[in-house]
Design a protein around this motif. Sequence first.
Motif, short mmCIF file in Angstrom:
data_model
loop_
_atom_site.label_atom_id
_atom_site.label_comp_id
_atom_site.label_asym_id
_atom_site.label_seq_id
_atom_site.Cartn_x
_atom_site.Cartn_y
_atom_site.Cartn_z
N ALA A 121 -4.06 -32.59 -88.44
CA ALA A 121 -2.80 -33.21 -88.86
C ALA A 121 -1.83 -33.21 -87.84
N ILE A 122 -1.40 -34.50 -87.59
CA ILE A 122 -0.32 -34.73 -86.24
C ILE A 122 1.14 -34.83 -86.65
N HIS A 123 2.01 -34.22 -86.20
CA HIS A 123 3.21 -33.86 -86.61
C HIS A 123 4.36 -34.56 -85.22
N GLU A 129 8.90 -28.27 -76.37
CA GLU A 129 7.90 -27.33 -75.56
C GLU A 129 7.29 -26.07 -76.41
N GLY A 130 6.06 -26.34 -76.44
CA GLY A 130 5.37 -25.17 -77.41
C GLY A 130 5.27 -25.39 -78.74
N ALA A 131 5.85 -26.65 -79.15
CA ALA A 131 5.87 -26.72 -80.60
C ALA A 131 4.41 -27.24 -80.96
N PRO A 132 3.75 -26.89 -82.39
CA PRO A 132 2.69 -27.49 -82.69
C PRO A 132 2.65 -28.84 -83.06
N PHE A 133 2.32 -29.69 -82.19
CA PHE A 133 2.26 -31.10 -82.31
C PHE A 133 0.83 -31.66 -83.37
N ALA A 134 -0.02 -30.93 -83.38
CA ALA A 134 -1.26 -31.40 -83.68
C ALA A 134 -2.07 -30.06 -84.17
N ALA A 135 -2.47 -30.01 -85.43
CA ALA A 135 -3.42 -28.78 -85.97
C ALA A 135 -4.91 -29.72 -86.28
N PHE A 136 -5.72 -29.01 -85.50
CA PHE A 136 -7.06 -29.24 -85.49
C PHE A 136 -7.73 -27.95 -86.28
N GLU A 137 -8.34 -28.47 -87.48
CA GLU A 137 -9.06 -27.40 -88.56
C GLU A 137 -10.61 -27.69 -88.15
N PHE A 138 -11.08 -26.54 -88.06
CA PHE A 138 -12.38 -26.28 -87.73
C PHE A 138 -13.18 -25.38 -88.89
N ALA A 139 -14.42 -25.59 -89.31
CA ALA A 139 -15.20 -24.85 -90.14
C ALA A 139 -16.57 -24.69 -89.80
N PHE A 140 -17.36 -23.79 -90.00
CA PHE A 140 -18.62 -23.46 -89.77
C PHE A 140 -19.45 -24.03 -90.96
N ASP A 141 -19.15 -23.67 -91.96
CA ASP A 141 -19.72 -24.24 -93.40
C ASP A 141 -19.00 -24.73 -94.23
N PRO A 142 -18.31 -25.78 -93.93
CA PRO A 142 -17.26 -26.19 -94.92
C PRO A 142 -17.68 -26.63 -96.31
N LEU A 149 -10.83 -22.36 -88.92
CA LEU A 149 -9.66 -21.83 -88.06
C LEU A 149 -9.15 -23.00 -87.72
N VAL A 150 -7.66 -22.89 -87.48
CA VAL A 150 -6.78 -23.85 -86.94
C VAL A 150 -5.98 -23.60 -85.81
N VAL A 151 -6.40 -24.68 -84.81
CA VAL A 151 -5.97 -24.56 -83.45
C VAL A 151 -4.89 -25.41 -83.47
N SER A 152 -3.64 -25.14 -82.91
CA SER A 152 -2.51 -25.99 -82.79
C SER A 152 -2.35 -26.29 -81.30
N LEU A 153 -2.03 -27.56 -81.10
CA LEU A 153 -1.97 -28.07 -79.74
C LEU A 153 -0.53 -28.72 -79.67
N SER A 154 0.24 -28.61 -78.33
CA SER A 154 1.27 -29.09 -78.21
C SER A 154 1.19 -30.57 -77.78
N ASN A 155 2.20 -31.34 -77.56
CA ASN A 155 1.90 -32.89 -77.52
C ASN A 155 1.51 -33.16 -76.03
N ARG A 156 1.30 -31.97 -75.34
CA ARG A 156 0.58 -32.00 -73.96
C ARG A 156 -0.82 -31.76 -74.03
N GLY A 157 -1.23 -31.41 -75.30
CA GLY A 157 -2.75 -31.00 -75.49
C GLY A 157 -2.99 -29.61 -75.22
#
Length: 166
Positions: A121-123, A129-142, A149-157
């Motif tokens: 999900a990209i916003h 600075e430090g804002a959650p620009f994108a949320a990467f959702e991972f699952a082991f056995d979806p 697990l959701v990893v949030s990345l800034s607009n700089r990755g």
Amino acid sequence: MTTEHDFFGALESDEHGGIYWSETVEVGDQPVDVSVSSPGDRTVTVEGLDTAAGFVSSLDGLDLRAREAMLSDVDNRSSDVTSFIEATVEEVGEDLPEMLVDRSGDNDVDIIRSLQLIRVAIHPHQTGEGAPFAAFEFAFDPDNSDLALVVSLSNRGESVGIELLE
């Protein structure tokens, strides 16, 4: 109102002025649901949309960055990554070795390598600075677990947070 963008095309606004775009994108060998959205009370710049387009085009590399962020949290025994790994091991039980993509002998690393990226999900309004620009959702056995697990990345990755979803 419609916003035009070279990558996304015509982005329609809802009744509150929010924008939304979604597509299924191949990342590695798997389909991933990717969305770009912004609520109506937020300003989305052309630069924000350009960065969002860059993220969609670079999902393989950003997936790797998100996994590296998870790996850096493995040693923190109170992290959400550690809680996720412990819950996954308990949930999967003795079937774990057969479900791992790669077996190095380090369960923590092997579980992170075996995670499936299921949603991004990209916003584009979150460019600070430090804002959650994108949320990467991972699952082991979806298909058989609600754990993610959701990893949030800034607009700089750069990683700006990791959250366990149960």
